[in-house]
Scaffold this motif. Structure first.
Motif, PDB file in Angstrom:
ATOM      1  N   UNK A 160      55.149  38.573  30.512  1.00 44.05           N
ATOM      2  CA  UNK A 160      54.018  39.385  30.954  1.00 44.05           C
ATOM      3  C   UNK A 160      53.620  40.377  29.865  1.00 44.05           C
ATOM      4  N   UNK A 161      54.595  40.895  29.151  1.00 48.06           N
ATOM      5  CA  UNK A 161      54.312  41.822  28.050  1.00 48.06           C
ATOM      6  C   UNK A 161      53.564  41.085  26.945  1.00 48.06           C
ATOM      7  N   UNK A 162      53.969  39.860  26.670  1.00 45.82           N
ATOM      8  CA  UNK A 162      53.296  39.071  25.635  1.00 45.82           C
ATOM      9  C   UNK A 162      51.844  38.801  26.031  1.00 45.82           C
ATOM     10  N   UNK A 163      51.617  38.432  27.290  1.00 42.87           N
ATOM     11  CA  UNK A 163      50.246  38.208  27.748  1.00 42.87           C
ATOM     12  C   UNK A 163      49.424  39.488  27.676  1.00 42.87           C
ATOM     13  N   UNK A 164      50.027  40.601  28.012  1.00 40.64           N
ATOM     14  CA  UNK A 164      49.319  41.885  27.979  1.00 40.64           C
ATOM     15  C   UNK A 164      48.913  42.244  26.548  1.00 40.64           C
ATOM     16  N   UNK A 165      49.772  41.943  25.585  1.00 42.62           N
ATOM     17  CA  UNK A 165      49.481  42.287  24.200  1.00 42.62           C
ATOM     18  C   UNK A 165      48.445  41.358  23.580  1.00 42.62           C
ATOM     19  N   UNK A 166      48.216  40.183  24.151  1.00 39.62           N
ATOM     20  CA  UNK A 166      47.256  39.236  23.616  1.00 39.62           C
ATOM     21  C   UNK A 166      45.853  39.455  24.160  1.00 39.62           C
ATOM     22  N   UNK A 183      47.595  34.905  36.955  1.00 40.85           N
ATOM     23  CA  UNK A 183      46.307  35.602  36.971  1.00 40.85           C
ATOM     24  C   UNK A 183      45.903  36.085  35.570  1.00 40.85           C
ATOM     25  N   UNK A 184      46.852  36.673  34.852  1.00 39.78           N
ATOM     26  CA  UNK A 184      46.545  37.181  33.514  1.00 39.78           C
ATOM     27  C   UNK A 184      46.189  36.046  32.558  1.00 39.78           C
ATOM     28  N   UNK A 185      46.880  34.922  32.667  1.00 37.16           N
ATOM     29  CA  UNK A 185      46.600  33.782  31.786  1.00 37.16           C
ATOM     30  C   UNK A 185      45.221  33.202  32.080  1.00 37.16           C
ATOM     31  N   UNK A 186      44.838  33.132  33.350  1.00 35.46           N
ATOM     32  CA  UNK A 186      43.501  32.638  33.685  1.00 35.46           C
ATOM     33  C   UNK A 186      42.423  33.534  33.103  1.00 35.46           C
ATOM     34  N   UNK A 187      42.639  34.836  33.162  1.00 35.89           N
ATOM     35  CA  UNK A 187      41.652  35.785  32.633  1.00 35.89           C
ATOM     36  C   UNK A 187      41.544  35.721  31.112  1.00 35.89           C
ATOM     37  N   UNK A 188      42.605  35.280  30.445  1.00 37.36           N
ATOM     38  CA  UNK A 188      42.613  35.234  28.984  1.00 37.36           C
ATOM     39  C   UNK A 188      42.340  33.844  28.425  1.00 37.36           C
ATOM     40  N   UNK A 211      46.754  28.572  29.436  1.00 43.53           N
ATOM     41  CA  UNK A 211      47.240  27.661  30.462  1.00 43.53           C
ATOM     42  C   UNK A 211      47.944  28.466  31.560  1.00 43.53           C
ATOM     43  N   UNK A 212      47.324  28.597  32.744  1.00 43.11           N
ATOM     44  CA  UNK A 212      47.923  29.457  33.773  1.00 43.11           C
ATOM     45  C   UNK A 212      49.219  28.911  34.359  1.00 43.11           C
ATOM     46  N   UNK A 213      49.366  27.592  34.459  1.00 40.05           N
ATOM     47  CA  UNK A 213      50.595  27.042  35.025  1.00 40.05           C
ATOM     48  C   UNK A 213      51.795  27.318  34.121  1.00 40.05           C
ATOM     49  N   UNK A 214      51.605  27.116  32.832  1.00 38.88           N
ATOM     50  CA  UNK A 214      52.693  27.367  31.882  1.00 38.88           C
ATOM     51  C   UNK A 214      53.070  28.841  31.863  1.00 38.88           C
ATOM     52  N   UNK A 215      52.077  29.700  31.750  1.00 37.93           N
ATOM     53  CA  UNK A 215      52.368  31.130  31.654  1.00 37.93           C
ATOM     54  C   UNK A 215      52.883  31.680  32.982  1.00 37.93           C
ATOM     55  N   UNK A 216      52.429  31.138  34.110  1.00 40.45           N
ATOM     56  CA  UNK A 216      52.962  31.558  35.400  1.00 40.45           C
ATOM     57  C   UNK A 216      54.423  31.182  35.542  1.00 40.45           C
TER      58      UNK A 216
END
Length: 61
Positions: A43-49, A20-25, A28-33
């Motif tokens: 998840x922390x890395x996605x949050x900081x980006x 979900x976070x990767x789609x919003x940013x 690539x949602x499959x890779x990040x999921x």
């Protein structure tokens, strides 16, 4: 059955949040999921980006 629920919470919940976070940013949602499901630290890395959206109601500067 409780083992399956435990595994879904342990791996599935971080994977769904990472997807979900990767789609919003715009990533690539499959890779990040997948990465978030295996290693929840991503998840922390996605949050900081996160880049906040421009406020369209703000006066021009």
């Amino acid at each position: 059955m409780s083992e399956l629920a435990f595994l879904l919470l342990l791996f599935g919940l971080p994977a769904a949040i990472g997807f979900y976070m990767a789609r919003r940013r715009g990533k690539n949602p499959l890779l990040w999921g997948l990465l978030s499901g295996i290693f929840p630290f991503f998840l922390v890395i996605l949050r900081m980006q996160h880049k906040p959206l421009d406020n369209k109601n703000a006066p021009p500067q």
